[in-house]
Design a protein around this motif. Sequence first.
Motif, PDB file in Angstrom:
ATOM      1  N   PRO A 138       0.870  -1.174   0.047  1.00 54.70           N
ATOM      2  CA  PRO A 138      -0.027   0.043   0.194  1.00 54.70           C
ATOM      3  C   PRO A 138       0.964   1.295  -0.007  1.00 54.70           C
ATOM      4  O   PRO A 138       0.713   2.345  -0.577  1.00 54.70           O
ATOM      5  CB  PRO A 138      -0.903  -0.214   1.349  1.00 54.70           C
ATOM      6  N   THR A 139       2.087   0.913   0.625  1.00 53.20           N
ATOM      7  CA  THR A 139       3.048   2.386   0.617  1.00 53.20           C
ATOM      8  C   THR A 139       3.665   2.588  -0.889  1.00 53.20           C
ATOM      9  O   THR A 139       3.837   4.047  -0.990  1.00 53.20           O
ATOM     10  CB  THR A 139       3.985   2.266   1.479  1.00 53.20           C
ATOM     11  N   LEU A 140       3.230   2.034  -1.973  1.00 54.26           N
ATOM     12  CA  LEU A 140       3.809   2.189  -3.025  1.00 54.26           C
ATOM     13  C   LEU A 140       2.475   2.473  -4.112  1.00 54.26           C
ATOM     14  O   LEU A 140       2.699   3.044  -5.089  1.00 54.26           O
ATOM     15  CB  LEU A 140       4.498   1.002  -3.758  1.00 54.26           C
ATOM     16  N   PHE A 141       1.192   2.526  -3.338  1.00 54.78           N
ATOM     17  CA  PHE A 141       0.195   2.655  -4.224  1.00 54.78           C
ATOM     18  C   PHE A 141       0.089   4.147  -4.920  1.00 54.78           C
ATOM     19  O   PHE A 141      -0.316   4.537  -6.048  1.00 54.78           O
ATOM     20  CB  PHE A 141      -1.218   2.489  -3.457  1.00 54.78           C
ATOM     21  N   ASP A 142       0.465   5.184  -3.992  1.00 52.75           N
ATOM     22  CA  ASP A 142       0.522   6.541  -4.709  1.00 52.75           C
ATOM     23  C   ASP A 142       1.311   6.751  -5.800  1.00 52.75           C
ATOM     24  O   ASP A 142       1.123   7.785  -6.666  1.00 52.75           O
ATOM     25  CB  ASP A 142       0.761   7.376  -3.446  1.00 52.75           C
ATOM     26  N   THR A 143       2.361   5.880  -5.962  1.00 57.57           N
ATOM     27  CA  THR A 143       3.434   6.248  -7.031  1.00 57.57           C
ATOM     28  C   THR A 143       2.907   5.184  -8.300  1.00 57.57           C
ATOM     29  O   THR A 143       3.604   5.274  -9.414  1.00 57.57           O
ATOM     30  CB  THR A 143       4.804   5.985  -6.576  1.00 57.57           C
ATOM     31  N   MET A 144       1.895   4.483  -8.104  1.00 60.17           N
ATOM     32  CA  MET A 144       1.688   3.391  -9.093  1.00 60.17           C
ATOM     33  C   MET A 144       0.074   3.397  -9.395  1.00 60.17           C
ATOM     34  O   MET A 144      -0.733   2.841  -8.714  1.00 60.17           O
ATOM     35  CB  MET A 144       1.889   1.985  -8.770  1.00 60.17           C
ATOM     36  N   GLU A 145      -0.223   4.612 -10.407  1.00 64.70           N
ATOM     37  CA  GLU A 145      -1.544   4.975 -10.595  1.00 64.70           C
ATOM     38  C   GLU A 145      -2.508   3.771 -10.976  1.00 64.70           C
ATOM     39  O   GLU A 145      -3.704   3.492 -10.349  1.00 64.70           O
ATOM     40  CB  GLU A 145      -1.468   5.913 -11.722  1.00 64.70           C
ATOM     41  N   VAL A 146      -1.979   2.759 -11.670  1.00 63.73           N
ATOM     42  CA  VAL A 146      -2.935   1.663 -12.106  1.00 63.73           C
ATOM     43  C   VAL A 146      -3.466   0.897 -10.625  1.00 63.73           C
ATOM     44  O   VAL A 146      -4.585   0.330 -10.649  1.00 63.73           O
ATOM     45  CB  VAL A 146      -2.460   0.841 -13.189  1.00 63.73           C
ATOM     46  N   VAL A 147      -2.493   0.382 -10.202  1.00 66.01           N
ATOM     47  CA  VAL A 147      -2.632  -0.514  -8.928  1.00 66.01           C
ATOM     48  C   VAL A 147      -3.513   0.367  -8.131  1.00 66.01           C
ATOM     49  O   VAL A 147      -4.265  -0.398  -7.378  1.00 66.01           O
ATOM     50  CB  VAL A 147      -1.540  -0.940  -8.638  1.00 66.01           C
ATOM     51  N   ASN A 148      -3.380   1.594  -7.851  1.00 67.13           N
ATOM     52  CA  ASN A 148      -4.101   2.342  -6.946  1.00 67.13           C
ATOM     53  C   ASN A 148      -5.706   2.414  -7.260  1.00 67.13           C
ATOM     54  O   ASN A 148      -6.411   2.330  -6.506  1.00 67.13           O
ATOM     55  CB  ASN A 148      -3.652   3.917  -6.856  1.00 67.13           C
ATOM     56  N   GLN A 149      -5.885   2.580  -8.518  1.00 66.42           N
ATOM     57  CA  GLN A 149      -7.188   2.472  -9.233  1.00 66.42           C
ATOM     58  C   GLN A 149      -7.980   1.143  -9.025  1.00 66.42           C
ATOM     59  O   GLN A 149      -9.045   0.906  -8.720  1.00 66.42           O
ATOM     60  CB  GLN A 149      -7.251   2.866 -10.816  1.00 66.42           C
ATOM     61  N   ILE A 150      -7.096   0.014  -9.265  1.00 65.17           N
ATOM     62  CA  ILE A 150      -7.433  -1.052  -8.896  1.00 65.17           C
ATOM     63  C   ILE A 150      -7.660  -1.423  -7.397  1.00 65.17           C
ATOM     64  O   ILE A 150      -8.869  -2.220  -6.899  1.00 65.17           O
ATOM     65  CB  ILE A 150      -6.497  -2.257  -9.382  1.00 65.17           C
ATOM     66  N   ASN A 151      -7.204  -0.656  -6.583  1.00 62.88           N
ATOM     67  CA  ASN A 151      -7.475  -1.005  -5.086  1.00 62.88           C
ATOM     68  C   ASN A 151      -8.519  -0.430  -4.823  1.00 62.88           C
ATOM     69  O   ASN A 151      -9.141  -0.847  -3.758  1.00 62.88           O
ATOM     70  CB  ASN A 151      -6.111  -0.458  -4.479  1.00 62.88           C
ATOM     71  N   GLU A 152      -9.065   0.736  -5.254  1.00 60.20           N
ATOM     72  CA  GLU A 152     -10.107   1.501  -4.845  1.00 60.20           C
ATOM     73  C   GLU A 152     -11.216   0.740  -5.253  1.00 60.20           C
ATOM     74  O   GLU A 152     -12.349   0.508  -4.600  1.00 60.20           O
ATOM     75  CB  GLU A 152     -10.097   2.825  -5.565  1.00 60.20           C
ATOM     76  N   LEU A 153     -11.287  -0.158  -6.457  1.00 56.03           N
ATOM     77  CA  LEU A 153     -12.314  -0.969  -6.779  1.00 56.03           C
ATOM     78  C   LEU A 153     -12.467  -2.160  -5.827  1.00 56.03           C
ATOM     79  O   LEU A 153     -13.498  -2.721  -5.387  1.00 56.03           O
ATOM     80  CB  LEU A 153     -12.158  -1.537  -8.220  1.00 56.03           C
ATOM     81  N   PHE A 154     -11.246  -2.617  -5.496  1.00 57.72           N
ATOM     82  CA  PHE A 154     -11.199  -3.644  -4.510  1.00 57.72           C
ATOM     83  C   PHE A 154     -11.660  -3.497  -3.129  1.00 57.72           C
ATOM     84  O   PHE A 154     -12.375  -4.290  -2.562  1.00 57.72           O
ATOM     85  CB  PHE A 154      -9.856  -4.118  -4.451  1.00 57.72           C
ATOM     86  N   LYS A 155     -11.407  -2.244  -2.677  1.00 53.53           N
ATOM     87  CA  LYS A 155     -11.797  -1.625  -1.550  1.00 53.53           C
ATOM     88  C   LYS A 155     -13.471  -1.755  -1.322  1.00 53.53           C
ATOM     89  O   LYS A 155     -14.022  -1.922  -0.455  1.00 53.53           O
ATOM     90  CB  LYS A 155     -11.336  -0.342  -1.254  1.00 53.53           C
ATOM     91  N   VAL A 156     -14.026  -1.476  -2.579  1.00 56.71           N
ATOM     92  CA  VAL A 156     -15.463  -1.379  -2.375  1.00 56.71           C
ATOM     93  C   VAL A 156     -15.964  -2.835  -1.727  1.00 56.71           C
ATOM     94  O   VAL A 156     -17.020  -2.920  -1.418  1.00 56.71           O
ATOM     95  CB  VAL A 156     -16.056  -1.151  -3.718  1.00 56.71           C
ATOM     96  N   LYS A 157     -15.347  -3.903  -2.655  1.00 61.40           N
ATOM     97  CA  LYS A 157     -15.671  -5.203  -2.285  1.00 61.40           C
ATOM     98  C   LYS A 157     -15.444  -5.765  -0.790  1.00 61.40           C
ATOM     99  O   LYS A 157     -16.007  -6.482  -0.346  1.00 61.40           O
ATOM    100  CB  LYS A 157     -15.391  -6.107  -3.366  1.00 61.40           C
ATOM    101  N   SER A 158     -14.265  -5.302  -0.506  1.00 61.15           N
ATOM    102  CA  SER A 158     -13.470  -5.903   0.637  1.00 61.15           C
ATOM    103  C   SER A 158     -13.884  -4.997   2.037  1.00 61.15           C
ATOM    104  O   SER A 158     -13.337  -5.502   3.029  1.00 61.15           O
ATOM    105  CB  SER A 158     -11.968  -5.970   0.559  1.00 61.15           C
ATOM    106  N   GLY A 159     -14.714  -4.201   1.817  1.00 58.69           N
ATOM    107  CA  GLY A 159     -14.980  -3.182   3.009  1.00 58.69           C
ATOM    108  C   GLY A 159     -14.024  -2.251   3.607  1.00 58.69           C
ATOM    109  O   GLY A 159     -13.839  -2.145   4.700  1.00 58.69           O
ATOM    110  N   GLY A 160     -13.012  -1.813   2.579  1.00 57.35           N
ATOM    111  CA  GLY A 160     -12.044  -0.736   2.961  1.00 57.35           C
ATOM    112  C   GLY A 160     -10.817  -1.597   2.842  1.00 57.35           C
ATOM    113  O   GLY A 160      -9.638  -0.862   3.198  1.00 57.35           O
TER     114      GLY A 160
END
Length: 446
Positions: A327-349
């Motif tokens: 997660p500490t690298l998400f801010d520097t990797m735009e695509v994985v950050n976008q994927i993570n935002e969709l994932f958080k919707v399903k995983s409850g954050g």
Amino acid sequence: MKSKIALLLVALMLIASISAGCTSSQTQAPAEQPKTETPATPAEQPAAGEPVKVGAILPLSGSAAATGVKLKYAIEVAQEIINGEHPEIALPLAETMGLTNLGNATVEVVFSDHQGNPEIAKTEAERLIQNEGVVSLIGAYQSSSTKPASQSAERFKIPFVAGSSSSAALTERGLKYFTRIAPNDDMETEVFFEYLKYLNQETGANIKTVGVVYIDNEYGVHAAEMVDKWIEEKYGAEGFEKVVAVKYPTDVTSVDTEVQQIKAANPDALFHASYIGDITQFVKKYKEFEFTPKAVVNYCGGFQDSQFVVNLNKDGDFFSGGAACAPTLFDTMEVVNQINELFKVKSGGENIDGPALEEFASLMVVADAINQAKSTDGDAIMEVIRTAKFDAPYFSTGAVQFNEKGQNIYSASFIVQTQDAQYQAVYPTDIQTAKPVAPFPAWTQR
């Protein structure tokens, strides 16, 4: 008069027979012309409007169920990106709906629960292929289940793309329809020893002796074998020595005896091949028995599950292991950050972790291969998987490409360490988000 009627009936029957014979000849004529291109069969091209089915075999119940559910979320995110319109995400198949080369056919993932049981994984693979009509398989997380499931896929000539299964033996079987995205335990073991060398240079940890703690299944046994291999081939000559190996059963409920054995040998560093429930037990017992190693490195498995820090909070600090993301690298990797935002919707954050991202990648690769092949035929799909280089901006390596054995040569693996209940990238230094802490501070000093 009767004879005339009989003759008339015979004549009519002859005419009907001749007519029927002409009709038959006309319908069979194309088959007698080999140069004529025949239309694709249902196995090669889905009927208009029909989805393309991919089977996902995961541990959705049993001891690894919590992890299996997260892997399912990640695969569902990939399915959503493929079937929806996400022009904001720089990924193949994200901009348009469905598989463009197959008439925008959607991808339908058929999920199956192997329960952590290799025999069930085998029968579920066969059921998905024979009854559900899947054109490819992904999964199965636990290498012991991936092994028989992929053997069934091989028998039916169905591509199997494993996301996070790490046993090195999986890509040593000579299978033609099997590939793996994650780094294997052979590759990880080498990185672990290099990390220990880095700790010795950077922190003065003076790590020389190692112990191996591993679950008694395909994953654990082969990880332990890789430690022996690398000590014999390289790292023994560089001053490392294995002083203890502790194997524990898959249904372990108490690790008191194992931890006492480890403490008696007192290795400087531990190599752990464990799932989330197991590693949680071990850490709690390390604290209870006041065993403080200088370092612990974990193969792809329980430590990488973010539930590790939830279970242990700061008692889980300073453990480390291979990872495909942090997660500490998400801010520097735009695509994985976008994927993570969709994932958080399903995983409850909850953030996506390395194994989940690798399972996400498995569906993206399969869908991309089907689209490039313009076919759902297993051989056509597999030809693309074998030869193509897949764009994967969600990994630090940026790509997925398989060698002749089916191993991804761009496997994204770096070392993370838990600090203040967060995963920090600590090695190699070019992706470092924090300096590693070693040796472990005493439990009473945390």
